[in-house]
Design a protein around this motif. Structure first.
Motif, short mmCIF file in Angstrom:
data_model
loop_
_atom_site.label_atom_id
_atom_site.label_comp_id
_atom_site.label_asym_id
_atom_site.label_seq_id
_atom_site.Cartn_x
_atom_site.Cartn_y
_atom_site.Cartn_z
N VAL A 28 20.46 -4.94 -28.27
CA VAL A 28 21.24 -4.15 -29.22
C VAL A 28 20.50 -2.86 -29.56
O VAL A 28 21.08 -1.77 -29.63
CB VAL A 28 21.54 -4.98 -30.48
N VAL A 29 19.18 -2.97 -29.78
CA VAL A 29 18.39 -1.79 -30.12
C VAL A 29 18.39 -0.79 -28.96
O VAL A 29 18.53 0.42 -29.15
CB VAL A 29 16.94 -2.20 -30.48
N ALA A 30 18.26 -1.32 -27.74
CA ALA A 30 18.25 -0.44 -26.56
C ALA A 30 19.57 0.29 -26.41
O ALA A 30 19.62 1.50 -26.12
CB ALA A 30 17.94 -1.27 -25.30
N VAL A 31 20.68 -0.42 -26.61
CA VAL A 31 22.00 0.22 -26.53
C VAL A 31 22.15 1.30 -27.59
O VAL A 31 22.66 2.40 -27.34
CB VAL A 31 23.12 -0.84 -26.67
N ALA A 32 21.69 1.02 -28.82
CA ALA A 32 21.78 2.01 -29.90
C ALA A 32 20.98 3.26 -29.57
O ALA A 32 21.41 4.39 -29.82
CB ALA A 32 21.29 1.37 -31.20
N VAL A 42 22.83 5.26 -26.85
CA VAL A 42 23.99 5.95 -27.43
C VAL A 42 23.55 7.17 -28.22
O VAL A 42 24.14 8.25 -28.15
CB VAL A 42 24.81 4.99 -28.31
N SER A 43 22.47 7.01 -28.98
CA SER A 43 21.95 8.12 -29.79
C SER A 43 21.48 9.27 -28.91
O SER A 43 21.74 10.44 -29.18
CB SER A 43 20.80 7.62 -30.68
N VAL A 44 20.78 8.93 -27.82
CA VAL A 44 20.28 9.98 -26.90
C VAL A 44 21.44 10.65 -26.18
O VAL A 44 21.46 11.86 -25.98
CB VAL A 44 19.28 9.36 -25.90
N GLY A 45 22.45 9.87 -25.81
CA GLY A 45 23.59 10.43 -25.07
C GLY A 45 24.42 11.39 -25.90
O GLY A 45 24.98 12.35 -25.37
N THR A 46 24.51 11.20 -27.18
CA THR A 46 25.34 12.08 -28.03
C THR A 46 24.55 13.24 -28.61
O THR A 46 25.11 14.12 -29.26
CB THR A 46 25.93 11.27 -29.20
N ARG A 47 23.23 13.27 -28.40
CA ARG A 47 22.41 14.36 -28.95
C ARG A 47 22.63 15.62 -28.10
O ARG A 47 22.64 15.55 -26.89
CB ARG A 47 20.94 13.97 -28.92
N PRO A 48 22.85 16.81 -28.73
CA PRO A 48 23.05 18.04 -27.96
C PRO A 48 21.83 18.37 -27.11
O PRO A 48 20.70 18.27 -27.58
CB PRO A 48 23.29 19.11 -29.04
N SER A 49 22.11 18.71 -25.85
CA SER A 49 21.01 19.03 -24.95
C SER A 49 20.40 20.38 -25.31
O SER A 49 21.09 21.29 -25.74
CB SER A 49 21.52 19.06 -23.50
#
Length: 204
Positions: free
Chosen positions: A32-36, A39-46
């Motif tokens: 669960v922590v890994a998925v969170a 998800v957080s890294v994927g939605t962060r603006p590049s």
């Protein structure tokens, strides 16, 4: 004695089951922590390492500046007063100075049998400010009028020809073939031919 030992459960069986449950719970939590995190890294603006680009668009009412950096765009509008700059441009080159008509001497010669033509056209030409010499008679009779000019006097001769109606083709340089004598040193010599005599009324 043998019956008592067979009824006693093996030691460590209960603790092994508890450890399996704990391990399963720990793996689930890590998942669960890994998925969170993903998800957080994927939605962060590049963030791009490309330098910010500034585009400035000038308008009559002001200046609009748009700054683009990375994946986000920030627009800033700055209003400035319109400014008009007047520049005086100078032209480099050769300056041509046109001499006054009074600096040019003109003699009119009558090359027809009609009396008074030279005096008449001297008056007409003199009205333009030219310095007129005494009217003379040509040495021959000419059918076509002409204007003869000395060196450097072509522009002045062309102007005089236009005034009295002589065609540009009849504006010629002075030569020994000119049908007039006694006009040495005169800038422009006008020879009145029969073509102008027929359209001119003179008073003798």
């Amino acid at each position: 004695m043998d019956d008592d030992q067979s009824q006693t459960p093996p030691s460590g069986t209960g603790s092994s089951g508890s450890l399996s449950i704990v391990r399963a719970a720990a793996v689930l939590i890590l998942f669960v922590v890994a998925v969170a995190v993903l998800v957080s890294v994927g939605t962060r603006p590049s963030v791009s390492s490309t330098p910010a680009t500034t585009t400035t668009t000038a308008a009559s009412a002001g200046t609009t500046t748009t700054v683009a950096g990375g994946g986000a765009a920030v627009s800033t509008t700055t209003t400035t007063a319109a400014r008009t700059t007047t520049t005086k441009a100078g032209h480099k080159g050769t300056t041509t100075t046109t001499a006054a008509p009074s600096a040019t001497t003109v003699a009119v010669a009558n090359a027809t049998g009609v009396n008074g033509l030279a005096a008449h056209f001297s008056t007409v030409i003199g009205a333009g400010g030219w310095t007129m010499k005494t009217p003379v008679d040509a040495s021959t009779t000419e059918a076509t009028s002409a204007v003869y000019y000395a060196a450097g006097q072509q522009q002045q001769a062309a102007s005089i020809a236009t005034t009295i109606g002589v065609k540009p083709a009849q504006v010629l340089p002075q030569t020994t073939a000119m049908p007039v004598t006694g006009v040495t040193g005169v800038d422009v010599v006008v020879v009145i031919g029969s073509d102008l005599a027929s359209s001119t009324t003179t008073t003798t």
